[in-house]
Design a protein around this motif. Structure first.
Motif, mmCIF file in Angstrom:
data_model
loop_
_atom_site.group_PDB
_atom_site.id
_atom_site.type_symbol
_atom_site.label_atom_id
_atom_site.label_comp_id
_atom_site.label_asym_id
_atom_site.label_seq_id
_atom_site.Cartn_x
_atom_site.Cartn_y
_atom_site.Cartn_z
ATOM 1 N N HIS A 1 2.257 3.681 11.295
ATOM 2 C CA HIS A 1 2.932 4.498 10.297
ATOM 3 C C HIS A 1 2.163 4.339 8.996
ATOM 4 O O HIS A 1 1.785 3.219 8.626
ATOM 5 N N LYS A 2 1.923 5.419 8.296
ATOM 6 C CA LYS A 2 1.043 5.368 7.132
ATOM 7 C C LYS A 2 1.561 4.459 6.021
ATOM 8 O O LYS A 2 0.775 3.993 5.182
ATOM 9 N N HIS A 3 2.869 4.199 5.988
ATOM 10 C CA HIS A 3 3.426 3.377 4.919
ATOM 11 C C HIS A 3 3.744 1.942 5.349
ATOM 12 O O HIS A 3 3.812 1.057 4.496
ATOM 13 N N VAL A 4 3.976 1.710 6.631
ATOM 14 C CA VAL A 4 4.419 0.376 7.063
ATOM 15 C C VAL A 4 3.431 -0.321 7.988
ATOM 16 O O VAL A 4 3.727 -1.372 8.533
ATOM 17 N N GLY A 5 2.283 0.232 8.170
ATOM 18 C CA GLY A 5 1.302 -0.498 8.967
ATOM 19 C C GLY A 5 0.361 0.417 9.718
ATOM 20 O O GLY A 5 0.629 1.602 9.875
#
Length: 206
Positions: free
Chosen positions: A169-173
Motif C-alpha cells: 500500500h503506498k501509504h503503509v508499506g
C-alpha cells in the motif's frame, strides 16, 4: 534488592486497584522484572491465564491470576517483547502471538507449553527495530487473519501465522514504520482496519 515489579487488577473500571508482585526469577535473568505488554485470556474469569512480555525476561505466563509465574522457555529473553496478543478463540485454539525488538515473531498453539518462531523468511525488517505490533482479527476462528506491523510495513497471514505476505500500500508499506494496528470491532461487517504510521498519521484500510 526489592522487587518493584507489580501487576495491577481493578474490577470497578479503575476506581480501585489491587496489586500483586511479580517475583524475581534469577534463573532467567538478574534484577527486577519489567513488564512491557500484557495479554489476558478472553476467558480469564474461568482460566485465570495472563501472558506478559518483559524487557529482559522474555514471555511470562500465569495460570492462577498472577500468583505464580513461569517463563516461556522457547522464546528468547535477551530482547524486549514489544507485542503480545491472545486469540479471540483462545478457549478452543490456545493460540498466542508474541514479537520482540529483534523482529522475531513467536506463536504457541497449546496454551504456552511450546512456542515456535514463525515468519522467519517472510517477515523482513530493516535496520534497527523499535516497533513490532501484532493484531488478530475478531473473526480469527473462521478467517485466521493476523497482521504484523514492522518498520518495513505490514505483513499479513490468512492462515493463522503459517505463511506471510507483505501488505502493499503506498501509504503503509513497505519501508514505513507501523506503530499500531487495530481491527474494527465490527470487522466481520465493515472489513475495516486502522493503522498508525510514524510520520504519516492514522490510516483506515478497507
Amino acid at each position: 534488592t526489592d522487587n518493584k515489579s507489580f501487576l495491577g487488577f481493578s474490577d470497578d473500571f479503575g476506581e480501585n486497584w489491587d496489586t500483586l508482585p511479580i517475583p524475581l526469577l534469577p534463573d532467567i535473568g538478574e534484577g527486577d522484572i519489567y513488564p512491557t505488554v500484557i495479554a489476558l485470556s478472553p476467558i480469564f474469569d474461568t482460566d485465570q491465564e495472563i501472558y506478559i512480555g518483559t524487557r529482559t525476561h522474555g514471555v511470562l505466563q500465569t495460570l492462577d491470576g498472577g500468583i505464580n509465574w513461569h517463563r516461556a522457555v522457547d522464546v528468547p529473553h535477551a530482547e524486549k517483547i514489544t507485542s503480545i496478543v491472545t486469540s479471540p478463540n483462545y478457549a478452543n485454539d490456545k493460540t498466542v502471538f508474541a514479537a520482540n525488538k529483534s523482529g522475531e515473531v513467536w506463536r504457541t498453539q497449546n496454551g504456552g507449553s511450546n512456542w515456535t518462531r514463525i515468519g522467519i523468511d517472510s517477515i523482513v525488517t530493516q535496520g534497527k527495530l523499535s516497533y513490532m505490533w501484532i493484531a488478530i482479527s475478531p473473526q480469527f476462528a473462521t478467517d485466521h487473519l493476523v497482521l504484523i506491523g514492522t518498520n518495513n510495513g505490514i505483513y499479513r497471514s490468512a492462515n493463522g501465522g503459517n505463511s506471510w505476505k507483505p501488505f502493499l500500500h503506498k501509504h503503509v508499506g513497505p519501508a514505513t514504520v507501523i506503530q499500531q494496528i487495530e481491527f474494527s470491532p465490527t470487522f466481520a461487517q465493515d472489513r475495516t482496519v486502522f493503522a498508525t504510521v510514524r510520520g504519516k498519521g492514522l490510516y483506515r484500510l478497507i
